[in-house]
Design a protein around this motif. Structure first.
Motif, PDB file in Angstrom:
ATOM      1  N   ALA A  79      -7.291   5.017   0.796  1.00 38.25           N
ATOM      2  CA  ALA A  79      -8.023   4.416   1.912  1.00 38.25           C
ATOM      3  C   ALA A  79      -8.763   5.484   2.706  1.00 38.25           C
ATOM      4  N   CYS A  80      -9.896   5.094   3.280  1.00 39.81           N
ATOM      5  CA  CYS A  80     -10.623   6.019   4.142  1.00 39.81           C
ATOM      6  C   CYS A  80      -9.738   6.368   5.342  1.00 39.81           C
ATOM      7  N   PRO A  81      -9.976   7.519   5.974  1.00 38.94           N
ATOM      8  CA  PRO A  81      -9.089   7.974   7.044  1.00 38.94           C
ATOM      9  C   PRO A  81      -8.811   6.953   8.153  1.00 38.94           C
ATOM     10  N   PRO A  82      -9.815   6.253   8.704  1.00 42.70           N
ATOM     11  CA  PRO A  82      -9.465   5.310   9.764  1.00 42.70           C
ATOM     12  C   PRO A  82      -8.615   4.142   9.262  1.00 42.70           C
ATOM     13  N   LEU A  83      -8.890   3.662   8.066  1.00 39.80           N
ATOM     14  CA  LEU A  83      -8.092   2.572   7.515  1.00 39.80           C
ATOM     15  C   LEU A  83      -6.680   3.050   7.205  1.00 39.80           C
ATOM     16  N   ARG A  84      -6.556   4.250   6.663  1.00 35.64           N
ATOM     17  CA  ARG A  84      -5.238   4.819   6.383  1.00 35.64           C
ATOM     18  C   ARG A  84      -4.434   4.926   7.677  1.00 35.64           C
ATOM     19  N   ALA A  85      -5.063   5.411   8.747  1.00 36.29           N
ATOM     20  CA  ALA A  85      -4.372   5.519  10.034  1.00 36.29           C
ATOM     21  C   ALA A  85      -3.948   4.146  10.538  1.00 36.29           C
ATOM     22  N   LEU A  86      -4.843   3.179  10.430  1.00 38.88           N
ATOM     23  CA  LEU A  86      -4.529   1.823  10.885  1.00 38.88           C
ATOM     24  C   LEU A  86      -3.378   1.224  10.087  1.00 38.88           C
ATOM     25  N   ASP A 144     -15.464   6.505  -6.146  1.00 40.71           N
ATOM     26  CA  ASP A 144     -14.022   6.454  -5.918  1.00 40.71           C
ATOM     27  C   ASP A 144     -13.304   7.414  -6.857  1.00 40.71           C
ATOM     28  N   PRO A 145     -12.696   8.476  -6.333  1.00 36.33           N
ATOM     29  CA  PRO A 145     -12.004   9.431  -7.188  1.00 36.33           C
ATOM     30  C   PRO A 145     -10.699   8.882  -7.763  1.00 36.33           C
ATOM     31  N   PHE A 146     -10.244   7.750  -7.250  1.00 36.71           N
ATOM     32  CA  PHE A 146      -8.977   7.189  -7.701  1.00 36.71           C
ATOM     33  C   PHE A 146      -9.133   6.231  -8.866  1.00 36.71           C
ATOM     34  N   THR A 147     -10.367   5.934  -9.252  1.00 35.89           N
ATOM     35  CA  THR A 147     -10.583   5.072 -10.407  1.00 35.89           C
ATOM     36  C   THR A 147     -11.145   5.903 -11.531  1.00 35.89           C
ATOM     37  N   GLY A 148     -10.756   5.561 -12.740  1.00 33.65           N
ATOM     38  CA  GLY A 148     -11.282   6.255 -13.905  1.00 33.65           C
ATOM     39  C   GLY A 148     -12.706   5.831 -14.161  1.00 33.65           C
ATOM     40  N   GLN A 149     -13.372   6.612 -14.943  1.00 34.82           N
ATOM     41  CA  GLN A 149     -14.735   6.270 -15.303  1.00 34.82           C
ATOM     42  C   GLN A 149     -14.722   5.086 -16.260  1.00 34.82           C
ATOM     43  N   LEU A 150     -15.781   4.323 -16.214  1.00 37.63           N
ATOM     44  CA  LEU A 150     -15.947   3.216 -17.138  1.00 37.63           C
ATOM     45  C   LEU A 150     -16.156   3.769 -18.541  1.00 37.63           C
ATOM     46  N   GLU A 151     -15.880   2.974 -19.540  1.00 37.53           N
ATOM     47  CA  GLU A 151     -16.026   3.394 -20.933  1.00 37.53           C
ATOM     48  C   GLU A 151     -17.377   4.025 -21.202  1.00 37.53           C
ATOM     49  N   TYR A 211       0.819  -1.198   0.000  1.00 37.32           N
ATOM     50  CA  TYR A 211       0.000   0.000   0.000  1.00 37.32           C
ATOM     51  C   TYR A 211       0.861   1.259   0.000  1.00 37.32           C
ATOM     52  N   PHE A 212       1.982   1.187   0.663  1.00 37.51           N
ATOM     53  CA  PHE A 212       2.848   2.350   0.744  1.00 37.51           C
ATOM     54  C   PHE A 212       3.717   2.479  -0.501  1.00 37.51           C
ATOM     55  N   GLU A 213       4.172   1.350  -1.019  1.00 39.53           N
ATOM     56  CA  GLU A 213       5.040   1.384  -2.198  1.00 39.53           C
ATOM     57  C   GLU A 213       4.324   1.906  -3.423  1.00 39.53           C
ATOM     58  N   ASP A 214       3.074   1.496  -3.629  1.00 34.84           N
ATOM     59  CA  ASP A 214       2.347   1.937  -4.823  1.00 34.84           C
ATOM     60  C   ASP A 214       1.479   3.172  -4.576  1.00 34.84           C
ATOM     61  N   GLY A 215       1.456   3.673  -3.347  1.00 34.38           N
ATOM     62  CA  GLY A 215       0.701   4.875  -3.022  1.00 34.38           C
ATOM     63  C   GLY A 215      -0.784   4.664  -2.804  1.00 34.38           C
ATOM     64  N   SER A 216      -1.250   3.419  -2.885  1.00 33.97           N
ATOM     65  CA  SER A 216      -2.687   3.184  -2.732  1.00 33.97           C
ATOM     66  C   SER A 216      -3.175   3.446  -1.310  1.00 33.97           C
TER      67      SER A 216
END
Length: 112
Positions: free
Chosen positions: A10-17, A101-108, A1-6
């Motif tokens: 994550a939502c704030p509590p998951l990111r903190a965890l 999800d703002p991190f995914t592109g829109q579908l075709e 998660y840290f290496e690829d920036g994903s």
């Protein structure tokens, strides 16, 4: 998660965890810190910038969808739908949903 920036998606509590699990702390706080524990409440999640961004993206995608509806079928009903999702109050209607999800592109099929 840290290496690829994903971790940033994550939502704030998951990111903190994830930070706590990987580094033993998140911004100097451990898992027992009241501020970290508060992040796991519904209210904190709904008040987060992360969540507001998801709602904003959902609104943008809904606007694009309704513009396609208007272009395809026209009419007062499609126009009313477009007006509804364009209104600032539409964001209030979305509260409680997962948003988009703002991190995914829109579908075709979603491109405007």
């Amino acid at each position: 998660y840290f290496e690829d920036g994903s971790v940033e998606a994550a939502c704030p509590p998951l990111r903190a965890l994830l930070h706590i699990m990987a580094h033993g702390h998140c911004e100097g706080r451990d898992v027992h810190d009241p501020e970290i524990r508060r992040m796991f409440t519904r209210e904190a999640l709904l008040d987060s910038d992360w969540y507001r961004e998801r709602l904003r993206v959902k609104q943008q995608r809904d606007i694009a969808l309704w513009r396609r509806h208007v272009a395809a079928v026209g009419g007062d009903r499609a126009g009313a739908g477009l007006a509804r999702v364009c209104a600032p109050e539409y964001l209030d209607e979305l509260v409680g949903t997962i948003g988009a999800d703002p991190f995914t592109g829109q579908l075709e099929g979603e491109r405007s």
